[in-house]
Scaffold this active site. Structure first.
Site, PDB file in Angstrom:
ATOM      1  N   GLU A  96       0.824  -1.202   0.000  1.00 38.69           N
ATOM      2  CA  GLU A  96       0.000   0.000   0.000  1.00 38.69           C
ATOM      3  C   GLU A  96       0.862   1.258   0.000  1.00 38.69           C
ATOM      4  O   GLU A  96       1.907   1.298   0.645  1.00 38.69           O
ATOM      5  CB  GLU A  96      -0.880   0.018   1.245  1.00 38.69           C
ATOM      6  N   CYS A 116       4.656  -7.591   7.359  1.00 36.51           N
ATOM      7  CA  CYS A 116       5.536  -7.129   8.433  1.00 36.51           C
ATOM      8  C   CYS A 116       5.528  -8.175   9.533  1.00 36.51           C
ATOM      9  O   CYS A 116       4.494  -8.790   9.791  1.00 36.51           O
ATOM     10  CB  CYS A 116       4.987  -5.810   8.994  1.00 36.51           C
ATOM     11  N   CYS A 120       2.444  -5.695  15.614  1.00 42.84           N
ATOM     12  CA  CYS A 120       1.748  -4.689  16.435  1.00 42.84           C
ATOM     13  C   CYS A 120       0.268  -5.064  16.538  1.00 42.84           C
ATOM     14  O   CYS A 120      -0.375  -5.384  15.537  1.00 42.84           O
ATOM     15  CB  CYS A 120       1.901  -3.295  15.846  1.00 42.84           C
ATOM     16  N   CYS A 123      -2.586  -3.443  14.315  1.00 48.19           N
ATOM     17  CA  CYS A 123      -2.286  -3.238  12.893  1.00 48.19           C
ATOM     18  C   CYS A 123      -2.682  -4.453  12.059  1.00 48.19           C
ATOM     19  O   CYS A 123      -2.288  -5.576  12.354  1.00 48.19           O
ATOM     20  CB  CYS A 123      -0.795  -2.963  12.753  1.00 48.19           C
ATOM     21  N   GLU A 164       8.563  -2.600   8.658  1.00 47.13           N
ATOM     22  CA  GLU A 164       9.450  -1.904   9.604  1.00 47.13           C
ATOM     23  C   GLU A 164      10.714  -1.536   8.810  1.00 47.13           C
ATOM     24  O   GLU A 164      11.519  -2.417   8.486  1.00 47.13           O
ATOM     25  CB  GLU A 164       9.766  -2.840  10.784  1.00 47.13           C
ATOM     26  N   SER A 218       7.642   5.181  16.523  1.00 48.24           N
ATOM     27  CA  SER A 218       6.294   4.838  16.976  1.00 48.24           C
ATOM     28  C   SER A 218       6.405   4.469  18.436  1.00 48.24           C
ATOM     29  O   SER A 218       6.971   3.430  18.769  1.00 48.24           O
ATOM     30  CB  SER A 218       5.763   3.627  16.198  1.00 48.24           C
ATOM     31  N   LEU A 219       5.889   5.320  19.298  1.00 49.62           N
ATOM     32  CA  LEU A 219       6.038   5.080  20.731  1.00 49.62           C
ATOM     33  C   LEU A 219       4.798   4.369  21.289  1.00 49.62           C
ATOM     34  O   LEU A 219       4.890   3.292  21.854  1.00 49.62           O
ATOM     35  CB  LEU A 219       6.275   6.425  21.429  1.00 49.62           C
ATOM     36  N   HIS A 220       3.680   5.000  21.143  1.00 46.19           N
ATOM     37  CA  HIS A 220       2.355   4.444  21.493  1.00 46.19           C
ATOM     38  C   HIS A 220       2.129   4.136  22.960  1.00 46.19           C
ATOM     39  O   HIS A 220       0.991   4.024  23.389  1.00 46.19           O
ATOM     40  CB  HIS A 220       2.003   3.217  20.624  1.00 46.19           C
ATOM     41  N   ASN A 294      -7.133   4.975  14.053  1.00 46.23           N
ATOM     42  CA  ASN A 294      -8.189   4.771  13.066  1.00 46.23           C
ATOM     43  C   ASN A 294      -9.198   3.760  13.575  1.00 46.23           C
ATOM     44  O   ASN A 294      -8.818   2.775  14.206  1.00 46.23           O
ATOM     45  CB  ASN A 294      -7.575   4.210  11.784  1.00 46.23           C
ATOM     46  N   CYS A 337      -2.839   1.574   7.924  1.00 47.20           N
ATOM     47  CA  CYS A 337      -1.969   0.707   7.146  1.00 47.20           C
ATOM     48  C   CYS A 337      -2.465  -0.740   7.214  1.00 47.20           C
ATOM     49  O   CYS A 337      -2.871  -1.230   8.246  1.00 47.20           O
ATOM     50  CB  CYS A 337      -0.509   0.890   7.554  1.00 47.20           C
TER      51      CYS A 337
HETATM   52  S1  SF4 Z   1       2.278  -0.918  12.682  1.00 48.21           S
HETATM   53 FE1  SF4 Z   1       3.955  -0.940  11.184  1.00 48.21          FE
HETATM   54  S2  SF4 Z   1       5.619  -2.005  12.276  1.00 48.21           S
HETATM   55 FE2  SF4 Z   1       3.727  -2.489  13.388  1.00 48.21          FE
HETATM   56  S3  SF4 Z   1       3.018  -4.435  12.476  1.00 48.21           S
HETATM   57 FE3  SF4 Z   1       2.012  -2.734  11.380  1.00 48.21          FE
HETATM   58  S4  SF4 Z   1       3.322  -2.391   9.592  1.00 48.21           S
HETATM   59 FE4  SF4 Z   1       4.528  -3.548  11.089  1.00 48.21          FE
END
Ligand code: SF4
Length: 350
Positions: A96, A116, A120, A123, A164, A218-220, A294, A337
């Site tokens: 994407e 990936c 996460c 995601c 990543e 990316s801290l989160h 999101n 994403c």
């Molecule tokens: S947020 Fe980014 S690093 Fe984390 S799993 Fe999704 S694509 Fe991978």
């Protein structure tokens, strides 16, 4: 155009190899420079477009080489003008890419891997695992695709799509240099941003690069147990070590890293979470981007209410930390994403 996969992609040739090809095909040496310009500055994706090369030479090239450019499988256009693409490479893997035009500017968000393996929790891409890493050319091709589709010059690129980037470090750096080069897309280094989950050895390697590329992390969450739950892929790079590595980064480069913080209701918008983030950032060189997660259908994670986002911004500002609340662009078009690909997969399966 029929794809000729058995031929090599002409863009994988080094300048020396290109010169050799030019001479083997009986052309004068200056054609190599012309060819280079078409391939890497003008970024054409067919030999027909190379109008200052003799037709016979172009035909000869087409017999020996092809362009492994991606095909657009899906395009969604948002009400706010941003466009999201699913682009497929000749071997069938798809990623994407998002284009975000605004007045006189065009920002592009690219993927660095197909899938990936960081896992996460919030995601869609992470759920599906890693298919393969992309080459630098495949990263640049995403930028070129958006530029051609919108007919505009790209002014900034964020490496924040699928994958990543620091798990594909060498190709990421090559892509940054191709985008930055005056013989490439000529985008200023400060306008090229790489976003990592926090892979510490490569934060150090990134700090050693001579160019002034921008770093985003990316801290989160600034609480270890929450971060482990949200981002299991970087469990071993603890927040204490991350904090240290970021201090070294700022000392070495003098540049301000950005921390991404996607706010999730009941998870990282609580009082202790807000305090921990303020403590993590206070007194350091950084800029925090707050974003409402999101709203992904069927996900257990829901966006924090806006008033919480604003509260966190106020708290950070009171502690002297620069903070921006970012709008999630293209929220009407599966902008998070992995969503578009997921949708496409679902469509295929149903
Ligand atoms: S947020 Fe980014 S690093 Fe984390 S799993 Fe999704 S694509 Fe991978």
């Amino acid at each position: 155009m029929e794809r000729t996969h058995h031929l090599p992609d002409i863009r994988t040739l080094s300048p020396k190899e290109l010169s050799q090809v030019v001479s083997e095909l009986g052309q004068p040496a200056f054609r190599a420079k012309q060819l280079n310009e078409w391939l890497f500055e003008k970024n054409v994706c067919s030999f027909e477009e190379m109008t200052n090369l003799p037709k016979a030479f172009r035909e000869q090239l087409a017999e020996h080489f092809f362009f492994a450019v991606p095909t657009e499988v899906v395009k969604q256009v948002s009400k706010d003008g941003s466009r999201k693409y699913l682009l497929q490479f000749p071997d069938g893997v798809a990623v994407e890419t998002v284009g975000m035009p605004s007045r006189n500017r065009l920002a592009v968000c690219i993927s660095t891997q197909a899938g990936c393996n960081m896992g996460c929790a919030f995601c869609a891409t992470g759920l599906a695992g890693l298919t393969r890493s992309l080459t630098a050319q495949e990263m640049v091709d995403q930028v070129v695709h958006v530029s051609r589709d919108l007919g505009e010059r790209v002014t900034s690129v964020v490496f924040m799509g699928q994958g990543e980037p620091f798990a594909n470090f060498n190709e990421t750096v090559r892509a940054l240099r191709m985008l930055n080069s005056e013989h490439g897309l000529n985008i200023g280094a400060r306008h090229l941003t790489v976003s990592t989950c926090g892979i510490i050895p490569n934060i150090r390697a990134f700090a050693d690069l001579p160019e002034q590329f921008t770093l985003a992390v990316s801290l989160h969450s600034a609480i270890q147990s929450t971060r482990n739950q949200l981002m299991p892929g970087v469990k071993k790079y603890t927040l204490v070590r991350l904090h240290e590595a970021l201090q070294l980064y700022t000392e070495k480069t003098g540049r301000r890293p950005t921390y991404e913080f996607a706010m999730i209701e009941g998870i990282n918008d609580t009082n202790p979470e807000m305090n921990a983030l303020c403590d993590f950032c206070e007194g350091t060189l950084c800029h925090v981007n707050l974003i409402q997660l999101n709203d992904i259908p069927d996900s257990p994670f829901k966006p924090s209410p806006m008033k919480k986002v604003e509260e966190l911004q106020r708290r950070l500002q009171m502690r002297g930390v620069e903070t921006t609340i970012r709008n999630s662009r293209g929220s009407d078009i599966d902008a998070a994403c992995g969503q578009l690909k997921q949708r496409k997969i679902n469509v295929h399966l149903s």
